[in-house]
Design a protein around this motif. Sequence first.
Motif, PDB file in Angstrom:
ATOM      1  N   ARG A   1       0.782  -1.237  -0.079  1.00 10.87           N
ATOM      2  CA  ARG A   1      -0.107  -0.135  -0.041  1.00 10.87           C
ATOM      3  C   ARG A   1       0.884   1.212   0.018  1.00 10.87           C
ATOM      4  O   ARG A   1       1.126   1.816   1.072  1.00 10.87           O
ATOM      5  CB  ARG A   1      -1.009  -0.059   1.202  1.00 10.87           C
TER       6      ARG A   1
ATOM      7  N   ASN B   1     -10.540  -7.226   9.331  1.00 10.45           N
ATOM      8  CA  ASN B   1     -11.798  -6.713   8.603  1.00 10.45           C
ATOM      9  C   ASN B   1     -12.474  -7.678   7.645  1.00 10.45           C
ATOM     10  O   ASN B   1     -11.942  -8.432   6.959  1.00 10.45           O
ATOM     11  CB  ASN B   1     -11.059  -5.474   7.498  1.00 10.45           C
TER      12      ASN B   1
ATOM     13  N   ASP C   1     -15.164 -11.377   2.113  1.00  7.41           N
ATOM     14  CA  ASP C   1     -13.433 -10.792   2.014  1.00  7.41           C
ATOM     15  C   ASP C   1     -13.171 -10.701   3.270  1.00  7.41           C
ATOM     16  O   ASP C   1     -13.722  -9.622   3.645  1.00  7.41           O
ATOM     17  CB  ASP C   1     -13.439  -9.968   0.901  1.00  7.41           C
TER      18      ASP C   1
HETATM   19  N1  GLY Z   1     -10.510  -6.406   1.500  1.00  5.02           N
HETATM   20  C1  GLY Z   1     -10.503  -6.260   3.072  1.00  5.02           C
HETATM   21  C2  GLY Z   1      -9.188  -5.304   3.574  1.00  5.02           C
HETATM   22  O1  GLY Z   1      -8.494  -4.907   2.697  1.00  5.02           O
HETATM   23  O2  GLY Z   1      -9.293  -4.919   4.506  1.00  5.02           O
END
Ligand code: GLY
Length: 374
Positions: A69, A208, A231
């Motif tokens: 990221r 998450n 997900d």
């Molecule tokens: N797709 C879940 C996350 O990146 O938190």
Amino acid sequence: MKDSKTIRKEFIEFFEAKNHKVVKSAPVIPINDPTLLFTNAGMNQFKDIFLGKKKPEYPRAVDSQKCIRAGGKHNDLEEVGRDGYHHTFFEMLGNWSFADYYKKEAIQWAWELLTEVWKLPKEKLFATVHESDEEAYNIWKEVTDIDHSHIEYHGDKDNFWEMGTTGPCGPCSEIHYDRGENTCHMKDVEGHKCAVNGECHRYIEIWNLVFMQFYREEDRSLSPLKDQYVDTGAGFERICQILQNKNSNYDTDLFVPIIEKIAEISGVAYHQDERGVSHRVIADHIRALSFALADGGMPSNEGRGYVLRRILRRAARHGRLLNMKKTFLQDLVDVIVDVMGDHFVELKEKKAHIKLIIKAEEERFNTTLDKGLD
Ligand code: GLY
């Protein structure tokens, strides 16, 4: 102390026992997706399944996905080194349902793994749900024994997950861990109150659970997907921090050997406070570079290559702050291979290539810097 290899294995085996197919991480350099600079989430490799363009080969999957990221919608570059839990490169543990199970099982199993297998203290766990998602709120109450006052509603910013400016998305339920009062770095700020999704470092998100059900269109509208999917993304380094009883990801066995090597080469001891920023930035960045180069990335003057060049230059500049004038980054690659090369064998296979590119790029940058300084 449970080591990181065991923690990764336990996550995968937990879901394997619940009939999830174990799949390999996709490369960090995305294949055939121009909307993405780098693989930024576990779901990227399943995007076409969510979009109904590809039939899943199995209804459930589990993996540990390599993510970067450092550009685009999800960009953590500026946070790196300043706290103990943001990274350019990290692993995301995930379990997946392709139109199979949904919110109930996702919540129930996350709770089971955290509290029964990993035995995390329940009073330290908090769950958030999207402000519109009463169903998930009630599921938390019904299928877990979480303290009901620890279930909170939050808005789009924290509880609606999107892959990018367009793409699959949906409301999510996050699990946060209370690391204790002493981890708040804002105690002296007037009016500060520690809170989930607040400003201090006390509560960190560890998992998450995304309930994928929409597609975000160019015009920002939402269209329903053909089916509903699960997900999930659990930050592996953060889970290691907690299970290893540390206050920072950099104090886990994933980072300590890299930081020790930086201290050894530079002769500058590591400190967990602000004096350690350069050690942490270098340790973070060399991981991102090693994985990106192993997966076919190359420093260059545009696009993702430019991001890689910037990451390398940032690491090299922090090296100068530790008095290192000669190239040193390639010497850290062996340590990364030792720490992670058993699970990610591409690191072992591409080690010589990674070192060669890093050395050449760092040399070029050092020459520029020296000229500039002259
Ligand atoms: N797709 C879940 C996350 O990146 O938190």
